[in-house]
Motif scaffolding. Structure first.
Motif, short mmCIF file in Angstrom:
data_model
loop_
_atom_site.label_atom_id
_atom_site.label_comp_id
_atom_site.label_asym_id
_atom_site.label_seq_id
_atom_site.Cartn_x
_atom_site.Cartn_y
_atom_site.Cartn_z
N LEU A 5 0.83 -1.21 0.00
CA LEU A 5 0.00 0.00 0.00
C LEU A 5 0.87 1.26 0.00
CD1 LEU A 5 -2.80 1.34 0.23
CD2 LEU A 5 -2.57 1.15 2.72
N ALA A 6 1.89 1.27 0.85
CA ALA A 6 2.73 2.45 0.95
C ALA A 6 3.48 2.73 -0.36
CB ALA A 6 3.73 2.28 2.10
N VAL A 7 4.03 1.67 -0.96
CA VAL A 7 4.80 1.85 -2.20
C VAL A 7 3.88 2.32 -3.33
CG1 VAL A 7 6.17 0.68 -3.95
CG2 VAL A 7 6.54 0.16 -1.55
N PHE A 8 2.73 1.70 -3.47
CA PHE A 8 1.84 2.07 -4.57
C PHE A 8 1.18 3.43 -4.33
CE2 PHE A 8 2.26 -2.28 -6.06
CZ PHE A 8 2.20 -2.11 -7.44
N PHE A 9 0.99 3.80 -3.08
CA PHE A 9 0.43 5.13 -2.82
C PHE A 9 1.41 6.21 -3.27
CE2 PHE A 9 -0.41 8.79 0.04
CZ PHE A 9 -1.70 9.07 -0.38
N ARG A 10 2.68 6.00 -3.00
CA ARG A 10 3.68 6.96 -3.47
C ARG A 10 3.72 7.00 -4.99
NH1 ARG A 10 8.63 4.94 -1.95
NH2 ARG A 10 9.17 4.52 -4.10
N LEU A 11 3.63 5.82 -5.63
CA LEU A 11 3.58 5.78 -7.09
C LEU A 11 2.32 6.47 -7.61
CD1 LEU A 11 4.81 2.12 -7.67
CD2 LEU A 11 5.98 4.20 -8.43
N GLY A 12 1.20 6.29 -6.90
CA GLY A 12 -0.04 6.93 -7.31
C GLY A 12 0.03 8.44 -7.25
N LEU A 13 0.89 8.97 -6.38
CA LEU A 13 1.06 10.42 -6.27
C LEU A 13 2.03 10.99 -7.30
CD1 LEU A 13 1.31 10.77 -2.38
CD2 LEU A 13 -0.57 11.58 -3.82
N THR A 14 2.92 10.15 -7.83
CA THR A 14 4.02 10.68 -8.65
C THR A 14 4.09 10.09 -10.06
OG1 THR A 14 5.52 9.02 -7.70
CG2 THR A 14 5.45 11.17 -6.64
N ALA A 69 1.62 -10.08 -1.90
CA ALA A 69 0.90 -10.18 -0.62
C ALA A 69 -0.50 -10.75 -0.79
CB ALA A 69 0.83 -8.81 0.05
N GLY A 70 -0.72 -11.55 -1.83
CA GLY A 70 -2.02 -12.20 -1.99
C GLY A 70 -3.11 -11.22 -2.39
N TYR A 71 -4.37 -11.63 -2.15
CA TYR A 71 -5.51 -10.82 -2.59
C TYR A 71 -5.55 -9.48 -1.86
CZ TYR A 71 -6.82 -15.30 -4.57
OH TYR A 71 -6.81 -16.48 -5.27
N ALA A 72 -5.17 -9.47 -0.58
CA ALA A 72 -5.12 -8.20 0.15
C ALA A 72 -4.07 -7.28 -0.46
CB ALA A 72 -4.81 -8.45 1.63
N GLY A 73 -2.95 -7.85 -0.90
CA GLY A 73 -1.91 -7.06 -1.54
C GLY A 73 -2.36 -6.49 -2.87
N MET A 74 -3.14 -7.27 -3.59
CA MET A 74 -3.69 -6.78 -4.86
C MET A 74 -4.61 -5.59 -4.63
SD MET A 74 -6.08 -8.86 -7.55
CE MET A 74 -7.21 -7.95 -8.60
N PHE A 75 -5.49 -5.70 -3.63
CA PHE A 75 -6.40 -4.60 -3.31
C PHE A 75 -5.62 -3.38 -2.85
CE2 PHE A 75 -9.22 -2.38 -0.27
CZ PHE A 75 -10.25 -2.05 -1.14
N ALA A 76 -4.58 -3.61 -2.04
CA ALA A 76 -3.76 -2.50 -1.56
C ALA A 76 -3.06 -1.79 -2.72
CB ALA A 76 -2.73 -3.01 -0.55
N ALA A 77 -2.56 -2.56 -3.68
CA ALA A 77 -1.89 -1.97 -4.84
C ALA A 77 -2.87 -1.11 -5.63
CB ALA A 77 -1.31 -3.07 -5.71
N TRP A 78 -4.08 -1.61 -5.83
CA TRP A 78 -5.07 -0.84 -6.59
C TRP A 78 -5.46 0.43 -5.85
CZ3 TRP A 78 -10.45 0.00 -5.51
CH2 TRP A 78 -11.11 0.70 -6.54
N ILE A 79 -5.75 0.32 -4.55
CA ILE A 79 -6.13 1.49 -3.76
C ILE A 79 -5.01 2.53 -3.78
CG2 ILE A 79 -6.46 2.31 -1.38
CD1 ILE A 79 -9.00 1.28 -2.47
N GLY A 80 -3.79 2.09 -3.51
CA GLY A 80 -2.68 3.02 -3.44
C GLY A 80 -2.41 3.74 -4.75
N PHE A 81 -2.45 2.99 -5.85
CA PHE A 81 -2.12 3.58 -7.15
C PHE A 81 -3.26 4.42 -7.72
CE2 PHE A 81 -1.37 3.07 -11.86
CZ PHE A 81 -0.23 3.86 -11.89
N THR A 82 -4.49 4.09 -7.37
CA THR A 82 -5.65 4.70 -8.02
C THR A 82 -6.25 5.86 -7.23
OG1 THR A 82 -6.17 2.53 -8.95
CG2 THR A 82 -7.89 4.19 -9.07
N MET A 83 -6.27 5.78 -5.90
CA MET A 83 -7.03 6.74 -5.11
C MET A 83 -6.56 8.18 -5.24
SD MET A 83 -9.75 5.69 -3.75
CE MET A 83 -10.00 4.58 -5.15
N PRO A 84 -5.25 8.48 -5.32
CA PRO A 84 -4.88 9.89 -5.49
C PRO A 84 -5.53 10.51 -6.73
CG PRO A 84 -2.96 8.62 -4.84
CD PRO A 84 -4.05 7.62 -5.12
#
Length: 393
Positions: A5-14, A69-84
């Protein structure tokens, strides 16, 4: 999951610059810096996501999260990259971020120039690892020329398929040893259930068939939005700009969104990080007949749901298929074709949109040196390029 989540959130911002640039950011983060996967595993992932309909870069991100990180990791990646991007597009729809005409903004020019550097580094790095002989170079060159001369989303699918055939014919079983090494490196990846994958693929098809019938029967605005945006996400190859005609047809003639608002939202989508598919969030928030939050949520979930179902459905079978000797040979050809496709995208649209003056060429060159020679992280280079662009361009 929190790491993903943290890594993809940063990617989602930049991650500015569109889907090809996103693939460059992902490679820099997950192949070079974090070593979550090998160069060939990453190219394999890009190849299979190019085959699937939907937003390719978002699917690559989901697949990385799933493997990590499994299905939870997939959801975290989508949330982090998409939400910003979703938040910015909904804010624009509500009038909070009325920036006027931003097409000539200096900071946006700096971001586009930085994307040129990011994609150039990705193409060079992948070429060094994947293009190891003359035949692979020939496949990459052929893919480059075909995609450049016939700019169509289906061309990319055909080119990868042709690369797979060439790989089987040219490389035989030569990748066996490499493939074993790849899978030793991937032992920490989460494994997914083939049963869950089959259910996901069945759900993908069932929704595609039955949602129009349900929408026609109930005649509810929210259900109609879900149906229209689900079909847009399920039937478009190439993602990004290719989805615009379907979204326009689903919203403007039906009266959900007027034409001027549609164009204004599309302009704003060019200036936000993350996937262009979050244009759906703007359209949902702007739709007549539904509360803005409900409309944005329905449209966002609906347009990304096909991509998620396909990733869950395809990945368990893909991970096993790529271990087969013939599949390994086919993937050698497909990976070479992917390098050619990314090289073509580097020229058009990344370079043609990002370099249009001596100043933008200078920003792109400086960004490349910062990435390639000084090994600075991509997010820092992107922010610096935006600042330079805002001051000097």
């Amino acid at each position: 999951m929190l790491e993903v989540l943290a890594v993809f959130f940063r990617l989602g911002l930049t991650s500015f610059g569109g889907p090809t640039a996103h693939l460059g950011y992902f490679r820099d983060e997950f192949v070079q810096r974090r070593k979550w996967m090998t160069e060939e595993e990453y190219a394999d992932l890009v190849a299979v996501c190019q085959f699937m309909p939907g937003p390719a870069s978002s699917q690559v991100g989901m697949a990385i999260g799933l493997k990590r990180a499994g299905y939870a990791g997939m959801f975290a990646a989508w949330i982090g990259f998409t939400m910003p991007s979703v938040i910015l597009m909904v804010a624009f729809a509500l009038g909070v971020a009325r920036l006027g005409d931003i097409s000539d903004a200096g900071w946006l020019a700096g971001l586009k120039a930085a994307a040129v550097a990011v994609v150039t580094q990705a193409v060079m790095g992948m070429s060094k690892s994947i293009i190891t002989d003359a035949w692979r170079a020939a496949i990459a060159l052929g893919a480059f020329l075909v995609v450049l001369l016939v700019p169509n989303p289906f061309t990319q699918v055909g080119v990868i398929a042709a690369g797979m055939v060439a790989g089987v014919l040219l490389f035989g079983r030569e990748r066996n040893g490499e493939n074993d090494a790849d899978h030793v490196a991937a032992t920490r990846s989460k494994t997914q259930s083939r049963t869950v994958g089959a259910v996901a693929l069945a759900t993908f098809g069932a929704l595609l068939v039955f949602l129009p019938m349900i929408a026609g029967a109930v005649r509810n605005t929210g259900v109609g939005i879900f149906d229209s945006f689900y079909r847009a996400g399920a039937l478009v190859f190439g993602g990004g700009h290719v989805v615009l005609p379907l979204l326009e047809q689903a919203t403007v003639p039906t009266g959900l969104v007027d034409h001027d608002s549609f164009l204004a939202g599309y302009g704003a989508a060019q200036a936000v990080p993350g996937p262009l598919f979050t244009f759906a969030s703007f359209l949902g928030a702007s739709a007549e007949g539904v509360p803005w939050l409900w409309g944005a949520t329905i449209a966002t979930v609906a347009i990304f749901l096909p991509a998620a179902l396909l990733v869950i459905g395809v990945m368990p079978f893909w991970d096993r298929l790529r271990q087969h000797p013939m599949a390994a040979s086919a993937l050698a050809g497909a990976n070479a074709a992917v390098v050619g496709i990314l090289a073509a995208a580097l020229y058009n649209p990344v370079f043609t949109a990002g370099v249009h003056s001596p100043g933008t060429m200078g920003v792109a060159a400086a960004a490349f040196v910062a990435l390639h020679s000084f090994k600075l992280p991509a997010w820092a280079v992107v922010i610096a390029a935006a600042l330079v662009g805002g001051i000097a361009l």
